[in-house]
Structure formats: C-alpha cells, structure tokens
Design an enzyme around this catalytic site. Sequence first.
Site: not given
Ligand code: MG
Length: 351
Positions: A147, A176, A202, A237, A261
Amino acid sequence: MIVRLHYRRYSLPFRNPVRTAHGPWTTRDGLLIRLEHEDGRVGFGEAAPITDFGTESIDEAEAACRALGEMIDENKLAGLPSRLGCLRHALMCARDGIEERATTGERTGGLENNPFRAVAALLPAGKAALAQVPPKAEFGFRIFKWKVGVADLADELAILDDVCAVLPSGAKLRLDANGAWDRRKAERWFERCADRPVEFVEQPCFAPAAWGDSAVRRTDDLLLGLAGDYPTKIALDESLVGEGDIERWLAAGWPGVFVVKPSLIGDVPRAMARLAKARADVVFSSALETAVGARNALRVAFDWRGEPRALGFGVWPLFADSRFDGPFAAPALRREDVERIDVAGVWNALS
Ligand code: MG
C-alpha cells in the site's frame, strides 16, 4: 424452483483494523444466505456490501431479505432491483449451490488445466513492509502487494527502492495507491516505477461519484493519459463499481488491468462474459468477505480462462474468530482448497 430463504446478519471484528482511505475499518458486516429446497438440498451465499464502493448498504440488503419472505422462487429473484447487486449475487450463488448436479465433477472439470493459482502476499504500508519481504519470500511468495500513498512522497519513493532491493529475483511488486495521488504525484511514481519490478499500480488517482460528473471525467482522462504515457500497467479498482463501470471502461478501451471483486459486481456471470469477450486483463481480489463469499469469488477466479494473475486473496487470517476465515494465505491456492471450504460450518458458526 421454490426454496426457503434463511439469512443471518453478521458483524465480525477483524483481527487487526484494516487501513482504508476513510480511516480504520474494524468490523465486517454482511449477510449469509442459506436457501433450502424441500428435498433437503441447500446452497449458501454471502452479501458483503461495501458502500464506499457504491454497493447497497447492509441494512438495505437485510430489509430486502425481510421483504422477500420465507419462500422464494425465480420470479422473486429476478424482481430484485439491480441496485441490490451484492444481495442478488448472494442469492444466485445459493441457488446455484442447490442446483449443482454432481457438480464436484463439473466444478473440477477444468482442474487439470488450472490446478493452482498464485497468491499475492500483502505487505504493510510504509517501512514495515521491508522486514516482511524476506520471510514471505522464503515461504514462497513471488508477488507482493504494498500500500502506498499513505506517507510522504519522497519517503515512500525511498522505501520503494529498499523494498525492491530485498525482493527475490523474478519477484514483482504490486503497488496500491487507493486513489491517493494527484497528477503530479502519480507522474513522479510512474517515472520511478518504469525500471523497477512493478507488476502494476492499482488506482493511482480516483474521484468518487460524489465529487460530480466533471471531476470523475477528468480523473478518467487522467488515468487513460497515465496509462498511455508510462510503461507500468495501471489497475482499476475503486473505479470499478459494478457492471456499469466495467462496460464504461471496456468502451473506453482501457489498456490496463481490471481488479474484479466478485462479491461486489452484481451479475457476476454477465460481467465475466463481457470481460472474457473483450479479452480483458483481470486480477481477482477479496472484498474481505467470510469464507462463504470467498469460496464463490474464488470459483469465479479459477473459472477465468485469461492470463492468471496472482490472486488478491492473501488476506487470511482476517477475522478475530478464525471460523470465518478462508484458507490461510499461502503462495498458491489449489482448486481443491477452494472446494474444501466448509460453508455450512461458517453458517453454523453464526448461530
Ligand atoms: Mg485496491
């Protein structure tokens, strides 16, 4: 087919709060669904909405279950509004579970082509990532997700080099940003990523719908521009909130990756058919659901016939009560691990 609807609402604390753009997330709320045919066959599904992703709320999903009543049929299912995407998905999974005829055969039909899927290892944000790479690499992980966008830009860019330096050879890093960057920051990152082992970035930038149409359009253009200007792939995303967004980005000719997802996209078979037809580059990801929803999501991932990118399902152990967890995060997941998930056990754990 007329079936009896049972549902149980859950509120499950995570073992550790999950860091999000909106602050720490401590408890997962959702609904487990159990459909039962009069001949005794049962099927399970899970509605695990995330309103920040534009889904219905858990209260809406629960109210809709109450309104459906005890006995439901195909008409009632088809009559659910499309805005209840998570609930519809849960009910369809549960219905499919009842209808699975000898399905273990059907479900494992493609097994010989696709017995394993790699799984990405999750690294904590910031410097803490550094210490976690070597043990995870030793365990066998080769894709690491880190992240970014949570600390000072210059500090994070310096840590990026340190993380790259401890990656085993051939390993790749997924970044991300959860939409945290503006154009200037994104450009600095993409310049830096160009000659680093970065699989993709991402969601570098994001404008939620609440900011208005023109802000969303500007950010879409920015993402398309970055995708064209730099060699590192970009994965969408937060930009993918259900089927409408998948259509929109396919129509825009998105050259990067789609983070799917399955628990959040509503009509999953239709969305997957669209992505397959467009030969989209897809990576599958957890919505931090329980093992019930995760089994359904992982089945979608294993059924995907495109290039198999490492799964974003290295999330377990996730819950304070481990009975709700999926398979422990390992460098690879087998189809049989997915089929072995005891969904009835998860349902019973809620009673
Ligand atoms: Mg993500």
